[in-house]
Structures are given as C-alpha cells and as structure tokens.
Design a protein around this motif. Sequence first.
Motif, PDB file in Angstrom:
ATOM      1  N   GLY A  12      54.775   4.618 -22.923  1.00  0.00           N
ATOM      2  CA  GLY A  12      55.426   5.906 -22.718  1.00  0.00           C
ATOM      3  C   GLY A  12      54.734   6.738 -21.652  1.00  0.00           C
ATOM      4  O   GLY A  12      55.396   7.381 -20.818  1.00  0.00           O
ATOM      5  N   ALA A  13      53.394   6.726 -21.660  1.00  0.00           N
ATOM      6  CA  ALA A  13      52.626   7.496 -20.676  1.00  0.00           C
ATOM      7  C   ALA A  13      52.857   6.967 -19.266  1.00  0.00           C
ATOM      8  O   ALA A  13      53.049   7.751 -18.316  1.00  0.00           O
ATOM      9  CB  ALA A  13      51.144   7.445 -21.031  1.00  0.00           C
ATOM     10  N   VAL A  14      52.858   5.640 -19.103  1.00  0.00           N
ATOM     11  CA  VAL A  14      53.098   5.038 -17.789  1.00  0.00           C
ATOM     12  C   VAL A  14      54.528   5.342 -17.332  1.00  0.00           C
ATOM     13  O   VAL A  14      54.768   5.633 -16.149  1.00  0.00           O
ATOM     14  CB  VAL A  14      52.850   3.510 -17.839  1.00  0.00           C
ATOM     15  CG1 VAL A  14      53.282   2.847 -16.537  1.00  0.00           C
ATOM     16  CG2 VAL A  14      51.370   3.224 -18.105  1.00  0.00           C
ATOM     17  N   THR A  15      55.467   5.284 -18.257  1.00  0.00           N
ATOM     18  CA  THR A  15      56.867   5.583 -17.913  1.00  0.00           C
ATOM     19  C   THR A  15      57.029   7.034 -17.455  1.00  0.00           C
ATOM     20  O   THR A  15      57.687   7.310 -16.439  1.00  0.00           O
ATOM     21  CB  THR A  15      57.779   5.328 -19.125  1.00  0.00           C
ATOM     22  OG1 THR A  15      57.629   3.974 -19.556  1.00  0.00           O
ATOM     23  CG2 THR A  15      59.237   5.592 -18.774  1.00  0.00           C
ATOM     24  N   ALA A  16      56.403   7.962 -18.178  1.00  0.00           N
ATOM     25  CA  ALA A  16      56.537   9.382 -17.838  1.00  0.00           C
ATOM     26  C   ALA A  16      55.944   9.692 -16.470  1.00  0.00           C
ATOM     27  O   ALA A  16      56.581  10.357 -15.634  1.00  0.00           O
ATOM     28  CB  ALA A  16      55.860  10.237 -18.912  1.00  0.00           C
ATOM     29  N   THR A  17      54.720   9.213 -16.221  1.00  0.00           N
ATOM     30  CA  THR A  17      54.097   9.446 -14.912  1.00  0.00           C
ATOM     31  C   THR A  17      54.826   8.677 -13.822  1.00  0.00           C
ATOM     32  O   THR A  17      54.952   9.153 -12.688  1.00  0.00           O
ATOM     33  CB  THR A  17      52.616   9.039 -14.937  1.00  0.00           C
ATOM     34  OG1 THR A  17      52.490   7.703 -15.462  1.00  0.00           O
ATOM     35  CG2 THR A  17      51.792   9.982 -15.794  1.00  0.00           C
ATOM     36  N   LYS A  77      46.701  14.647 -20.056  1.00  0.00           N
ATOM     37  CA  LYS A  77      47.905  15.401 -20.376  1.00  0.00           C
ATOM     38  C   LYS A  77      47.965  16.713 -19.588  1.00  0.00           C
ATOM     39  O   LYS A  77      49.026  17.127 -19.131  1.00  0.00           O
ATOM     40  CB  LYS A  77      47.982  15.672 -21.881  1.00  0.00           C
ATOM     41  CG  LYS A  77      49.326  16.275 -22.321  1.00  0.00           C
ATOM     42  CD  LYS A  77      49.424  16.402 -23.840  1.00  0.00           C
ATOM     43  CE  LYS A  77      49.541  15.056 -24.496  1.00  0.00           C
ATOM     44  NZ  LYS A  77      49.826  15.152 -25.961  1.00  0.00           N
ATOM     45  N   THR A  78      46.810  17.353 -19.415  1.00  0.00           N
ATOM     46  CA  THR A  78      46.757  18.596 -18.630  1.00  0.00           C
ATOM     47  C   THR A  78      47.188  18.337 -17.193  1.00  0.00           C
ATOM     48  O   THR A  78      47.972  19.096 -16.612  1.00  0.00           O
ATOM     49  CB  THR A  78      45.338  19.188 -18.657  1.00  0.00           C
ATOM     50  OG1 THR A  78      44.944  19.422 -20.007  1.00  0.00           O
ATOM     51  CG2 THR A  78      45.264  20.479 -17.871  1.00  0.00           C
ATOM     52  N   LEU A  79      46.682  17.248 -16.614  1.00  0.00           N
ATOM     53  CA  LEU A  79      47.046  16.886 -15.240  1.00  0.00           C
ATOM     54  C   LEU A  79      48.536  16.592 -15.139  1.00  0.00           C
ATOM     55  O   LEU A  79      49.207  17.028 -14.195  1.00  0.00           O
ATOM     56  CB  LEU A  79      46.237  15.670 -14.783  1.00  0.00           C
ATOM     57  CG  LEU A  79      44.742  15.891 -14.558  1.00  0.00           C
ATOM     58  CD1 LEU A  79      44.055  14.578 -14.219  1.00  0.00           C
ATOM     59  CD2 LEU A  79      44.509  16.903 -13.435  1.00  0.00           C
ATOM     60  N   ALA A 184      54.493  14.529 -22.762  1.00  0.00           N
ATOM     61  CA  ALA A 184      53.842  15.431 -23.724  1.00  0.00           C
ATOM     62  C   ALA A 184      53.596  14.736 -25.057  1.00  0.00           C
ATOM     63  O   ALA A 184      52.611  15.028 -25.757  1.00  0.00           O
ATOM     64  CB  ALA A 184      54.693  16.677 -23.927  1.00  0.00           C
ATOM     65  N   LEU A 185      54.466  13.795 -25.408  1.00  0.00           N
ATOM     66  CA  LEU A 185      54.350  13.099 -26.698  1.00  0.00           C
ATOM     67  C   LEU A 185      53.457  11.857 -26.641  1.00  0.00           C
ATOM     68  O   LEU A 185      52.917  11.437 -27.668  1.00  0.00           O
ATOM     69  CB  LEU A 185      55.746  12.687 -27.189  1.00  0.00           C
ATOM     70  CG  LEU A 185      56.703  13.815 -27.586  1.00  0.00           C
ATOM     71  CD1 LEU A 185      58.094  13.262 -27.843  1.00  0.00           C
ATOM     72  CD2 LEU A 185      56.174  14.548 -28.828  1.00  0.00           C
ATOM     73  N   THR A 186      53.291  11.254 -25.472  1.00  0.00           N
ATOM     74  CA  THR A 186      52.642   9.931 -25.417  1.00  0.00           C
ATOM     75  C   THR A 186      51.303   9.883 -24.685  1.00  0.00           C
ATOM     76  O   THR A 186      50.506   8.981 -24.940  1.00  0.00           O
ATOM     77  CB  THR A 186      53.585   8.906 -24.760  1.00  0.00           C
ATOM     78  OG1 THR A 186      53.931   9.346 -23.434  1.00  0.00           O
ATOM     79  CG2 THR A 186      54.854   8.733 -25.574  1.00  0.00           C
ATOM     80  N   ILE A 187      51.055  10.792 -23.767  1.00  0.00           N
ATOM     81  CA  ILE A 187      49.829  10.694 -22.967  1.00  0.00           C
ATOM     82  C   ILE A 187      48.615  11.022 -23.827  1.00  0.00           C
ATOM     83  O   ILE A 187      48.541  12.080 -24.459  1.00  0.00           O
ATOM     84  CB  ILE A 187      49.894  11.613 -21.730  1.00  0.00           C
ATOM     85  CG1 ILE A 187      50.965  11.101 -20.768  1.00  0.00           C
ATOM     86  CG2 ILE A 187      48.544  11.664 -21.012  1.00  0.00           C
ATOM     87  CD1 ILE A 187      51.172  11.955 -19.542  1.00  0.00           C
ATOM     88  N   GLU A 188      47.655  10.085 -23.844  1.00  0.00           N
ATOM     89  CA  GLU A 188      46.446  10.217 -24.658  1.00  0.00           C
ATOM     90  C   GLU A 188      45.215  10.300 -23.773  1.00  0.00           C
ATOM     91  O   GLU A 188      45.253  10.002 -22.575  1.00  0.00           O
ATOM     92  CB  GLU A 188      46.310   9.014 -25.606  1.00  0.00           C
ATOM     93  CG  GLU A 188      47.433   8.895 -26.616  1.00  0.00           C
ATOM     94  CD  GLU A 188      47.258   7.694 -27.536  1.00  0.00           C
ATOM     95  OE1 GLU A 188      47.322   7.876 -28.760  1.00  0.00           O
ATOM     96  OE2 GLU A 188      47.038   6.579 -27.014  1.00  0.00           O
ATOM     97  N   GLN A 189      44.106  10.692 -24.391  1.00  0.00           N
ATOM     98  CA  GLN A 189      42.834  10.807 -23.685  1.00  0.00           C
ATOM     99  C   GLN A 189      41.843   9.828 -24.290  1.00  0.00           C
ATOM    100  O   GLN A 189      41.536   9.900 -25.476  1.00  0.00           O
ATOM    101  CB  GLN A 189      42.288  12.241 -23.795  1.00  0.00           C
ATOM    102  CG  GLN A 189      41.092  12.512 -22.923  1.00  0.00           C
ATOM    103  CD  GLN A 189      41.461  12.511 -21.435  1.00  0.00           C
ATOM    104  OE1 GLN A 189      42.583  12.831 -21.066  1.00  0.00           O
ATOM    105  NE2 GLN A 189      40.517  12.133 -20.589  1.00  0.00           N
TER     106      GLN A 189
END
Length: 478
Positions: A12-17, A77-79, A184-189
């Motif tokens: 999800g994070a890769v898809t969003a970015t 997520k902030t970035l 917002a839902l998937t990006i993790e740190q």
Amino acid sequence: MKQEKISRKTIGAVTATGILAFCGVLISTAMNVIFPALSAEFQVDIAVIQWLTTIYFLVLAIIVPLSGFLKQSFKNKTLFLAAIGLFIAGIILNAFASSFALLLIGRVVQGIGTGIALPLMFNIILEQVPSGKLGMMMGVGTMIPAIAPAIGPTFGGWIVTRFGWRAIFIFLLPVLIGALLLGALTIEQKMKPQKAKLDLMGTILVAGFFIGMTFGFSYMGSRSFFSLAIGGAFLLGAVCLCLLLLHVRKHASPVLKLSLLKNKAYTLRLVCFFIMQLVLMGLVFILPLYLQLVNQSTAQTAGLIILPGASLGALFTPLGGRFLDRYGEKRPIVGGSLLIFSALMLFWLLAENLGNVMIGLLYFLFTLGIGFSFGNLMTSALAQLEKVEQAAGNALIMTVQQFAAAAGTAIIAAIMAKSQSNPALSNSAAVVEGSKHSFVVLLLLFTGVLLLLGQMYLMKKEQQPASLAKNQAEETRG
C-alpha cells in the motif's frame, strides 16, 4: 528455505507514493500537447511556455538530492503527507490559474512534491522489502513512473480535445485524494528519525550546477557556444561543480555523498544508468516529431502509436526484476541492453523510411530492453553499497536521472534544430536528416554502455557488501 512475504502495508505504501510519482510524470508529458492552447490563452510564446516543463525538472533536480537529509530527519508518513499536500496544491493552482505566472508557480510546487515522493518510494522499498523480493519490487517502483510517458501524450490529447486543458489537472484530483488516504493508512516507520543538519551551501551549489547546465543545453541549438546564454551558463555550472567537489570533502553530511563514487562497482552501474536514461529521453523526443512531421500523423495518433510499445515494455520491468531475483543481475541487464542496442541500430538503418507500424514495433523492442535492464541497474548499483549508504546512493541515482533527462532532451533538440536550420531541406527532410544524426549519437553513446557492461562482468568478481550477504544468509537459514 523460508520465503518472506511483502506485507500489505508495504504494498500500500509503495502504491501510494508511486501514484504521486506517476501523476508528476504524467502531467509533464501530457502538457506537451497543450502548449499551443496555453500559448493562445495567455498570449505567451511557445519558447516561454516550455518553461512549464523546464522549471519542473529544475526544481525536481534540486529537491531530490535532499532526500537523504529528509529521510534521516522526518518520518516517512510526514514526508508523504507533505509531498502529496504540496502536489495537490500545485494541481489546484494550475487548474484555476488566471495567469501564466500562476501556472509557473503551480509547476514549482508540484516539482517540490514529486521531488520528495520519488526517492521516498524507493527508500520504502529498500527499507521494508525482503532482499529475496527486492529486484521484483524495484522493478515495480521503476515501472510506475515509466508508464506515465507512454500514457501522457494520449491522455493529454484526449482530455484537451473534449474538455479543455484545465481538465487535465481536475481529473487527477480524485486519484491523488485516493493516494492520500491509502498512504495515511499504510505508510509505516521502521527506522527512528535522527536530528540532521541541512547542507545549505551544498544545496545552493547543486542548484547552481543544474541551473547552469539546463540553460546551456536549452540554448545549444539556437545560440553561439561562446554567447552568454550558453558559454556563461556552462561556466556557471562548471564553477558550481568544482566548488561542490571541494565542499563535499570538508562537510560531514553533504547534500550529495559523492564519496560513494569511490566504489567502482557502484559508479560503473551509475554511469550505465545515466547513459540509458539520456538515450531513453532522446528517443522519446525524436519519435513524436518524426510521426507528426514526416509521417503526417496527428498528435493524438502519434501518442497512440507509441502507447502500446511503451506500456508493454514498462509492464515487463517487474518481470526483469524477478529475473534478477532468480538468476542474478547479469542476464537481464546484458540481455536488455542488447535489445536496446538492436532497436537503436534498426532505427538508424531505417531512418529514411520509418513507417508508423515499424516505429511502434521498434519502440516496443527498445522499451522491452529498458524493462529488463533499467530498473535492475538501479537495484544492482544499490546492492553494491552497505545498507546504511543506500539512502544516499538512491539520492545520487535519482539526481543523476533528472540531469540525464534534461541533457538527453536538450542534446537531441539541438541536433534536430541544426538540421532544420538548413534552407535546402524541406521540413520533413530536415526531420529525417536530424533523426538519422540523432540515432547515430544515441547509438554511439549506448555502445559505451555495452563496453562498460563488458568491463563490469568480465572483471574480477566483485566483493558483495557485508549487509547484503548477511540478509541473504539469514533468509537461506530461515
């Protein structure tokens, strides 16, 4: 042997970015077909209108080197939220712009957003994807923005014909809002941010280098080399580069970690990546001109001819990554490079009689080669670095990619302009002659890639970085 899976949140994070990076490239390529409409509405010459693209890539090239500092200083997520917020703001400015100045400001804001998002996507892949799946996911990451140039001209031509140029920006808003919610839902740190100091002087010198070189290349086809526009611009770029080389030696955390170039294995792959991007952008510049001015195709038809080959070639990028995961880097990179060389050779040999179907077929062969080699070169280059160096290595690759895009377009544009200045040739004959000369230049440049690959794979076996070897050993034991 245990096969680690890629988590849904990482996908999800890769898809969003990736959506954000895709939209940035899509708009840049779609805008090429709306320049006449913008010129008429705002009463601005085409030469000035071109700055809507140029300024975007300039901002992108200046922001991308900051990715190492940004990754170290802020949460992922902030970035992402900052990047997509800026991009949406730029989209809205462009959609409702009442003047050319507002259009330019909107493009600057979009460039900042894309400059943050593009390296972030690859940093998430490097940080969160198991090494056994890294090649495939790097291929996916490379594919996402690679499809956009194929779709852009067709998308732009269709939209502007039916709804007007402002709809290009409005149509992307729902897509970007969807990406915002997904991110917002998937990006993790995974790694805790640390306090870092911005290398302001290094950033200024990088900006000066790119501004000087971009202006110099832009005027090569129309001004004397010793004029202020070209000679002065190149001099500014050269001075800034020399000062940057001196600066990075003294700075503890430079904006670009040029010391990575001491790693020969990484540098060889970086140079191949640079040439490949330059050749790609040069060819993308030639073909629409040839299709429209020699074959008398409309802009929308030209886009449709290029679309199938570019889309299918880009879709092969993840497959090329899977080949790397399974068989190593040599086969897909060398095989893909030979396909690119073959396509360029055929473009040159057939330059005086390239029909629409032949252009479509040869471009598919070319993009197929890109799919197997381009993303894998990036993956392989980063694999030569220790884990702690990969974010800096990624920033350097992304920076080189932007410069190669600007250089490739400008060099080929200058060659084409030189041929078109010959009064003895008709417009179509001048484009044929310029194309033939351009194909020779691209072919010679790509011969350099084949020579470097020969050196790379015939030289003594490279020492694998300890961090990569450790990760692979752990997966094997698992």
